[in-house]
Design a protein around this motif. Structure first.
Motif, short mmCIF file in Angstrom:
data_model
loop_
_atom_site.label_atom_id
_atom_site.label_comp_id
_atom_site.label_asym_id
_atom_site.label_seq_id
_atom_site.Cartn_x
_atom_site.Cartn_y
_atom_site.Cartn_z
N GLY A 241 0.78 -1.22 0.00
CA GLY A 241 0.00 0.00 0.00
C GLY A 241 0.82 1.27 0.00
O GLY A 241 0.28 2.37 0.18
N LYS A 242 2.12 1.16 -0.24
CA LYS A 242 2.99 2.31 -0.12
C LYS A 242 2.79 3.32 -1.25
O LYS A 242 2.93 4.53 -1.05
CB LYS A 242 4.45 1.86 -0.08
N ASP A 243 2.49 2.83 -2.44
CA ASP A 243 2.28 3.75 -3.57
C ASP A 243 1.13 4.71 -3.30
O ASP A 243 1.23 5.92 -3.53
CB ASP A 243 2.03 2.97 -4.86
N ALA A 244 0.02 4.16 -2.81
CA ALA A 244 -1.13 5.00 -2.51
C ALA A 244 -0.82 5.95 -1.36
O ALA A 244 -1.19 7.13 -1.40
CB ALA A 244 -2.35 4.13 -2.17
N ALA A 245 -0.13 5.44 -0.33
CA ALA A 245 0.22 6.28 0.81
C ALA A 245 1.13 7.43 0.41
O ALA A 245 1.05 8.54 0.97
CB ALA A 245 0.89 5.43 1.89
N ASP A 246 2.01 7.16 -0.56
CA ASP A 246 2.95 8.20 -1.02
C ASP A 246 2.38 9.05 -2.15
O ASP A 246 3.09 9.90 -2.71
CB ASP A 246 4.25 7.54 -1.49
N ASN A 247 1.12 8.79 -2.53
CA ASN A 247 0.44 9.56 -3.58
C ASN A 247 1.19 9.48 -4.91
O ASN A 247 1.38 10.49 -5.59
CB ASN A 247 0.28 11.02 -3.14
N LYS A 248 1.61 8.26 -5.26
CA LYS A 248 2.34 8.05 -6.52
C LYS A 248 1.38 7.56 -7.59
O LYS A 248 0.50 6.73 -7.32
CB LYS A 248 3.46 7.02 -6.31
N PRO A 249 1.52 8.03 -8.82
CA PRO A 249 0.66 7.55 -9.90
C PRO A 249 0.97 6.10 -10.24
O PRO A 249 2.14 5.71 -10.33
CB PRO A 249 1.01 8.48 -11.07
N THR A 250 -0.06 5.29 -10.39
CA THR A 250 0.09 3.87 -10.73
C THR A 250 -0.95 3.51 -11.78
O THR A 250 -1.87 4.28 -12.06
CB THR A 250 -0.11 2.97 -9.49
N TYR A 251 -0.81 2.31 -12.34
CA TYR A 251 -1.82 1.84 -13.28
C TYR A 251 -3.18 1.71 -12.59
O TYR A 251 -4.23 2.00 -13.18
CB TYR A 251 -1.41 0.51 -13.91
N VAL A 252 -3.16 1.29 -11.33
CA VAL A 252 -4.42 1.13 -10.61
C VAL A 252 -5.07 2.49 -10.38
O VAL A 252 -6.30 2.64 -10.53
CB VAL A 252 -4.20 0.39 -9.28
N SER A 253 -4.28 3.51 -10.03
CA SER A 253 -4.86 4.83 -9.78
C SER A 253 -5.36 5.49 -11.06
O SER A 253 -6.31 6.28 -11.03
CB SER A 253 -3.83 5.74 -9.09
N ILE A 254 -4.75 5.15 -12.19
CA ILE A 254 -5.15 5.76 -13.47
C ILE A 254 -6.26 4.97 -14.16
O ILE A 254 -7.24 5.54 -14.65
CB ILE A 254 -3.93 5.89 -14.40
N LEU A 255 -6.11 3.63 -14.18
CA LEU A 255 -7.05 2.81 -14.94
C LEU A 255 -8.12 2.17 -14.06
O LEU A 255 -9.21 1.85 -14.54
CB LEU A 255 -6.30 1.69 -15.67
N GLY A 256 -7.80 1.93 -12.78
CA GLY A 256 -8.67 1.14 -11.93
C GLY A 256 -8.13 -0.27 -11.79
O GLY A 256 -7.31 -0.73 -12.59
N LEU A 257 -8.62 -1.00 -10.79
CA LEU A 257 -8.08 -2.32 -10.48
C LEU A 257 -8.38 -3.34 -11.57
O LEU A 257 -7.46 -4.01 -12.08
CB LEU A 257 -8.62 -2.80 -9.14
N GLU A 258 -9.62 -3.52 -11.94
CA GLU A 258 -9.97 -4.55 -12.92
C GLU A 258 -9.39 -4.26 -14.30
O GLU A 258 -8.86 -5.17 -14.95
CB GLU A 258 -11.49 -4.73 -12.99
N PRO A 259 -9.47 -3.01 -14.81
CA PRO A 259 -8.81 -2.73 -16.09
C PRO A 259 -7.30 -2.97 -16.04
O PRO A 259 -6.71 -3.36 -17.05
CB PRO A 259 -9.13 -1.24 -16.32
N SER A 260 -6.68 -2.78 -14.90
CA SER A 260 -5.25 -3.05 -14.78
C SER A 260 -4.98 -4.54 -14.90
O SER A 260 -4.01 -4.96 -15.55
CB SER A 260 -4.72 -2.52 -13.44
N LYS A 261 -5.82 -5.33 -14.29
CA LYS A 261 -5.67 -6.79 -14.42
C LYS A 261 -5.86 -7.23 -15.87
O LYS A 261 -5.14 -8.10 -16.36
CB LYS A 261 -6.68 -7.51 -13.51
N GLU A 262 -6.83 -6.62 -16.55
CA GLU A 262 -7.08 -6.95 -17.95
C GLU A 262 -5.90 -6.53 -18.83
O GLU A 262 -5.50 -7.25 -19.76
CB GLU A 262 -8.35 -6.26 -18.43
#
Length: 297
Positions: A241-262
């Motif tokens: 959970g460090k990326d979210a805590a550090d406010n870093k852009p990620t695929y999950v934050s940009i696309l969402g969890l399920e689209p990232s898995k896809e």
């Protein structure tokens, strides 16, 4: 290759890499003791060894000599481990846990961690330079490719962009570019150096391996982002959970969890397609693409 056969091959390679690292790292009994002890502390006995596995799989495809592959695998892993040591320092991502144990600056101190990273990077090039069975021109090419992948046009450049992006909103294209450098460059060079351990490559072969590497490089980071959002620290061996805590852009934050898995699954298919010219001989590289996407840690 069945799952059991792949797992057996992977375990054998991981053991060989451990032996090679042990042989190619300075002994803790050699001066300076603390630095050498800390280098061995962080490099030995942990990690998935994805980069060495890629080097061995590509080496098997192109007929790489076992002793050369052991040095190639050691070199790419040393660069990777150095990047983790520096990445975990307070001036970077500031983490206390890596591969299930205290990070180097916690187990030792910040100055030692800085020197461990510096020394591991230098040791990687020494290990490659000490190969005495390759044509000189190819060996120089391998050294140059590793330098490019590790430097400002590769891993370090990607890390710099990552640090500058904290708190910002990146586009998907900007995020992809960052990770092509930060993560993808070292995965790609692991594949290419493993192949060059066997023979020179044609432009077509280099292109195919490049396409494969691009796909797995992005997939690796997408899955990392998914795991950071869904797994716990005990499973990951690092702080979850460090990326979210550090406010870093990620695929999950940009696309969402399920689209990232896809997206990860799409990239896995692209990696397989890139290996089509090599037929069944590239099975281990295909299996590693599956491992990268389907891993749980």
């Amino acid at each position: 290759m069945t799952a059991t056969a792949f797992e057996s091959w992977m375990h054998e390679v991981q053991q060989e890499v451990e032996r090679a690292l042990d042989a190619n790292l300075p002994q803790a009994t050699a001066l300076p003791h603390k630095l050498h002890e800390a280098m061995r502390y962080t490099a030995l006995g942990g990690g998935k060894r994805v980069r060495p596995l890629l080097a061995y799989a590509a080496g098997d495809l192109f007929g790489g000599n076992a002793s050369v592959l052991a040095r190639v695998a050691s070199a790419v892993e040393m660069i990777h481990v150095y990047s983790l040591v520096h990445d975990d320092m307070p001036c970077m991502d500031d983490d206390d846990l890596r591969r299930g144990k205290p990070t180097v600056h916690v187990a030792y101190d910040e100055a030692t961690a800085l020197l461990v990273g510096d020394a591991l990077q230098a040791q990687a090039f020494q290990v490659l330079a000490d190969i005495d069975t390759l044509p000189p021109a190819r060996q120089v090419l391998m050294l140059r490719l590793l330098a490019e992948a590790a430097g400002s046009s590769g891993m370090c450049g990607g890390q710099a962009i990552d640090l500058d992006s904290v708190g910002l909103s990146l586009t998907r294209e900007e995020l992809e570019r960052m990770h092509q450098l930060k993560t993808g460059a070292m995965l790609r060079v692991s594949v290419i150096l493993g192949a060059l351990a066997g023979r020179d490559l044609s432009a077509t072969e280099m292109e195919a391996l490049g396409a494969y590497s691009k796909a797995i490089g992005l997939a690796f980071q997408v899955v990392d982002d998914v795991l950071d959002a869904t797994a716990d620290s005990a499973t990951l061996g690092k702080t979850a959970g460090k990326d979210a805590a550090d406010n870093k852009p990620t695929y999950v934050s940009i696309l969402g969890l399920e689209p990232s898995k896809e997206l990860a699954e799409q990239l896995r298919r692209e990696a397989h397609e890139a290996l089509a010219p090599f037929g069944e001989q590239a099975l281990r590289l295909r299996d590693l693409a599956d491992l990268i996407v389907q891993r749980k840690a």
